[in-house]
Design a protein around this motif. Structure first.
Motif, PDB file in Angstrom:
ATOM      1  N   ALA A   1       0.827  -1.217   0.000  1.00  0.00           N
ATOM      2  CA  ALA A   1       0.000   0.000   0.000  1.00  0.00           C
ATOM      3  C   ALA A   1       0.858   1.263   0.000  1.00  0.00           C
ATOM      4  O   ALA A   1       0.715   2.105  -0.890  1.00  0.00           O
ATOM      5  CB  ALA A   1      -0.926  -0.006   1.214  1.00  0.00           C
ATOM      6  N   ALA A   2       1.766   1.380   0.969  1.00  0.00           N
ATOM      7  CA  ALA A   2       2.524   2.633   1.090  1.00  0.00           C
ATOM      8  C   ALA A   2       3.621   2.747   0.029  1.00  0.00           C
ATOM      9  O   ALA A   2       3.798   3.826  -0.566  1.00  0.00           O
ATOM     10  CB  ALA A   2       3.134   2.724   2.487  1.00  0.00           C
ATOM     11  N   ALA A   3       4.354   1.656  -0.226  1.00  0.00           N
ATOM     12  CA  ALA A   3       5.509   1.747  -1.127  1.00  0.00           C
ATOM     13  C   ALA A   3       5.130   1.586  -2.598  1.00  0.00           C
ATOM     14  O   ALA A   3       5.624   2.328  -3.459  1.00  0.00           O
ATOM     15  CB  ALA A   3       6.541   0.686  -0.733  1.00  0.00           C
ATOM     16  N   THR A   4       4.264   0.646  -2.898  1.00  0.00           N
ATOM     17  CA  THR A   4       3.962   0.351  -4.308  1.00  0.00           C
ATOM     18  C   THR A   4       2.566   0.785  -4.748  1.00  0.00           C
ATOM     19  O   THR A   4       2.287   0.792  -5.955  1.00  0.00           O
ATOM     20  CB  THR A   4       4.096  -1.160  -4.553  1.00  0.00           C
ATOM     21  OG1 THR A   4       3.149  -1.851  -3.735  1.00  0.00           O
ATOM     22  CG2 THR A   4       5.507  -1.640  -4.206  1.00  0.00           C
ATOM     23  N   HIS A   5       1.689   1.086  -3.802  1.00  0.00           N
ATOM     24  CA  HIS A   5       0.305   1.510  -4.100  1.00  0.00           C
ATOM     25  C   HIS A   5      -0.457   0.466  -4.924  1.00  0.00           C
ATOM     26  O   HIS A   5      -1.338   0.803  -5.712  1.00  0.00           O
ATOM     27  CB  HIS A   5       0.297   2.857  -4.843  1.00  0.00           C
ATOM     28  CG  HIS A   5       0.992   3.952  -4.097  1.00  0.00           C
ATOM     29  ND1 HIS A   5       0.453   4.570  -2.990  1.00  0.00           N
ATOM     30  CD2 HIS A   5       2.208   4.517  -4.284  1.00  0.00           C
ATOM     31  CE1 HIS A   5       1.296   5.494  -2.536  1.00  0.00           C
ATOM     32  NE2 HIS A   5       2.383   5.484  -3.304  1.00  0.00           N
ATOM     33  N   LEU A   6      -0.094  -0.786  -4.764  1.00  0.00           N
ATOM     34  CA  LEU A   6      -0.790  -1.847  -5.493  1.00  0.00           C
ATOM     35  C   LEU A   6      -2.154  -2.159  -4.881  1.00  0.00           C
ATOM     36  O   LEU A   6      -3.073  -2.575  -5.597  1.00  0.00           O
ATOM     37  CB  LEU A   6       0.068  -3.123  -5.510  1.00  0.00           C
ATOM     38  CG  LEU A   6       1.355  -3.049  -6.335  1.00  0.00           C
ATOM     39  CD1 LEU A   6       2.163  -4.324  -6.157  1.00  0.00           C
ATOM     40  CD2 LEU A   6       1.029  -2.823  -7.813  1.00  0.00           C
ATOM     41  N   MET A   7      -2.269  -2.002  -3.567  1.00  0.00           N
ATOM     42  CA  MET A   7      -3.505  -2.350  -2.878  1.00  0.00           C
ATOM     43  C   MET A   7      -3.943  -1.185  -1.996  1.00  0.00           C
ATOM     44  O   MET A   7      -3.105  -0.396  -1.549  1.00  0.00           O
ATOM     45  CB  MET A   7      -3.293  -3.602  -1.995  1.00  0.00           C
ATOM     46  CG  MET A   7      -2.757  -4.827  -2.727  1.00  0.00           C
ATOM     47  SD  MET A   7      -3.885  -5.444  -3.986  1.00  0.00           S
ATOM     48  CE  MET A   7      -5.238  -6.001  -2.971  1.00  0.00           C
ATOM     49  N   PRO A   8      -5.256  -1.060  -1.727  1.00  0.00           N
ATOM     50  CA  PRO A   8      -5.727  -0.011  -0.799  1.00  0.00           C
ATOM     51  C   PRO A   8      -5.226  -0.278   0.617  1.00  0.00           C
ATOM     52  O   PRO A   8      -5.019  -1.428   1.005  1.00  0.00           O
ATOM     53  CB  PRO A   8      -7.250  -0.112  -0.900  1.00  0.00           C
ATOM     54  CG  PRO A   8      -7.524  -1.464  -1.443  1.00  0.00           C
ATOM     55  CD  PRO A   8      -6.357  -1.834  -2.314  1.00  0.00           C
ATOM     56  N   SER A   9      -5.041   0.799   1.358  1.00  0.00           N
ATOM     57  CA  SER A   9      -4.424   0.666   2.683  1.00  0.00           C
ATOM     58  C   SER A   9      -5.409   0.321   3.794  1.00  0.00           C
ATOM     59  O   SER A   9      -4.999  -0.139   4.858  1.00  0.00           O
ATOM     60  CB  SER A   9      -3.702   1.966   3.048  1.00  0.00           C
ATOM     61  OG  SER A   9      -4.626   3.046   3.067  1.00  0.00           O
ATOM     62  N   GLY A  10      -6.705   0.563   3.606  1.00  0.00           N
ATOM     63  CA  GLY A  10      -7.636   0.258   4.675  1.00  0.00           C
ATOM     64  C   GLY A  10      -9.055   0.612   4.312  1.00  0.00           C
ATOM     65  O   GLY A  10      -9.327   1.148   3.233  1.00  0.00           O
ATOM     66  N   GLY A  11      -9.975   0.290   5.249  1.00  0.00           N
ATOM     67  CA  GLY A  11     -11.383   0.539   5.003  1.00  0.00           C
ATOM     68  C   GLY A  11     -11.989  -0.503   4.078  1.00  0.00           C
ATOM     69  O   GLY A  11     -11.374  -1.552   3.797  1.00  0.00           O
ATOM     70  N   VAL A  12     -13.196  -0.236   3.614  1.00  0.00           N
ATOM     71  CA  VAL A  12     -13.870  -1.160   2.694  1.00  0.00           C
ATOM     72  C   VAL A  12     -14.189  -0.497   1.349  1.00  0.00           C
ATOM     73  O   VAL A  12     -14.721  -1.143   0.453  1.00  0.00           O
ATOM     74  CB  VAL A  12     -15.178  -1.706   3.317  1.00  0.00           C
ATOM     75  CG1 VAL A  12     -14.868  -2.565   4.526  1.00  0.00           C
ATOM     76  CG2 VAL A  12     -16.115  -0.568   3.703  1.00  0.00           C
ATOM     77  N   SER A  13     -13.873   0.779   1.219  1.00  0.00           N
ATOM     78  CA  SER A  13     -14.064   1.485  -0.058  1.00  0.00           C
ATOM     79  C   SER A  13     -13.225   2.752  -0.027  1.00  0.00           C
ATOM     80  O   SER A  13     -12.761   3.185   1.038  1.00  0.00           O
ATOM     81  CB  SER A  13     -15.543   1.820  -0.294  1.00  0.00           C
ATOM     82  OG  SER A  13     -15.988   2.757   0.675  1.00  0.00           O
ATOM     83  N   ARG A  14     -13.024   3.324  -1.196  1.00  0.00           N
ATOM     84  CA  ARG A  14     -12.289   4.589  -1.254  1.00  0.00           C
ATOM     85  C   ARG A  14     -13.162   5.707  -0.683  1.00  0.00           C
ATOM     86  O   ARG A  14     -14.401   5.624  -0.759  1.00  0.00           O
ATOM     87  CB  ARG A  14     -11.898   4.897  -2.702  1.00  0.00           C
ATOM     88  CG  ARG A  14     -10.911   3.890  -3.277  1.00  0.00           C
ATOM     89  CD  ARG A  14     -10.420   4.319  -4.663  1.00  0.00           C
ATOM     90  NE  ARG A  14      -9.526   3.337  -5.237  1.00  0.00           N
ATOM     91  CZ  ARG A  14      -8.242   3.213  -4.934  1.00  0.00           C
ATOM     92  NH1 ARG A  14      -7.717   4.060  -4.057  1.00  0.00           N
ATOM     93  NH2 ARG A  14      -7.493   2.299  -5.490  1.00  0.00           N
TER      94      ARG A  14
END
Length: 327
Positions: A161-174
């Motif tokens: 999440a933080a380094a590559t931004h491949l996946m969302p960092s948290g929660g269930v939606s943007r």
């Protein structure tokens, strides 16, 4: 079999009653005053006046002896009323309705991922003839076994999440977006992996490896090979079915282990489950909500143990025979 299941259900009900009594007693003996905590939260942190605390304690029924309070709570709980949250003023059942489905979803996803991966890796470790592959699996399991679950969660969060931004960092939606199936799946991956591949994962792999490994040279397996049965039939029918009984019996304990870690994972990934509510309730001494969360957690673990027992009975004829004899 039916009588056996009824007996198990009756035992589970007694466990739930005992759990509620222990939880209620521990919270009643805990230091601090819930009325003072509520008033302090409402006033923005200012210490409340003793008269206001005494008035609110009487209103909340906290001046009654613990047995009286427990009997009143249990009577309401049997009618489906788990009380009202001290802090939010919302019925506890509504809070549980908003949070329990998210915790169940995360737990189910992590259980499915953990047990499926353990089954695959354990079979490879038990059946492979490549020494380097077995040593590689041993090394990975050794490293994972020494890492606490929250460290794995933070590593996944940083890398994906933080380094590559491949996946969302948290929660269930943007932020600002509705929850969609694809978005929910994307947000579910990291917390499910953090729970599934904790230090307990190696135990599941070893159970599969040892259970299948002790049977791979057994006479009935050799006989099946000599008769020319396909390899997948030998593995599925003569190795996996009897060899997975210890692994399956661990299912109930495994769910309990995952539930113990799910609350911290929910906080790290801002997952809207029971974890954040449990921590907030513990800090605020919100006893009605805290007792309800403990009971729901206990019910999930008890249900998982019952399911594991049924699966073991389906896999092992000796267990089925024992059940029948018991009836």
């Amino acid at each position: 079999m039916a009588l056996r299941l009824i007996g198990r259900a009756a035992t589970a009900a007694l466990v739930v009653v005992a759990l509620s009594m222990v939880c209620f007693g521990l919270l009643a003996a805990a230091p601090g005053d819930p009325a003072a905590s509520v008033l302090e939260a409402r006033s923005g942190g200012r210490p409340p006046a003793p008269a206001a605390v005494a008035e609110l304690r009487a209103e909340m029924g906290l001046d009654d002896p613990p047995p009286v309070r427990y009997w009143r709570w249990a009577s309401d709980a049997l009618r489906g009323d788990l009380g009202t949250s001290y802090m939010s003023g919302q019925p506890v059942t509504e809070t549980l309705g908003d949070t329990v489905p998210w915790t169940l979803l995360l737990t189910a996803a992590s259980v499915l991922l953990s047990f499926t991966a353990a089954l695959v890796v354990g079979l490879v470790a038990a059946l492979t003839r490549r020494a380097w592959l077995r040593r590689g699996i041993d090394l990975v399991l050794f490293v994972m076994g020494g890492m606490p679950g929250f460290v794995i969660a933070l590593l996944l969060l940083y890398v994906f999440a933080a380094a590559t931004h491949l996946m969302p960092s948290g929660g269930v939606s943007r932020p600002g977006e509705d929850v969609t199936a694809y978005g929910l799946l994307a947000h579910l991956v990291l917390p499910a992996c953090a729970l599934a591949f904790g230090h307990h994962f190696g135990i599941y792999v070893r159970l599969v490896e040892s259970g299948v490994g002790r049977l791979k040279d057994a006479p009935h397996v050799e006989n099946a090979r000599v008769r020319g049965l396909p390899r997948r039939t030998v593995v599925a029918r003569h190795l996996m079915r009897p060899g997975l009984v210890p692994f399956t019996a661990r299912l109930g304990v495994g769910v309990g282990t995952l539930i113990a870690g799910v609350y911290a994972t929910e906080v790290i990934f801002s997952w809207p489950g029971m974890g954040r509510e449990a921590i907030s309730a513990a800090r605020a001494q919100d006893y009605p909500l805290l007792i309800a969360i403990v009971l729901v957690t206990g019910l999930i673990v008890i249900a998982a143990n019952l399911v594991a027992e049924l699966i073991v009975a389906a896999l092992d004829p000796r267990v089925r025979t024992g059940l029948t004899d018991a009836v």
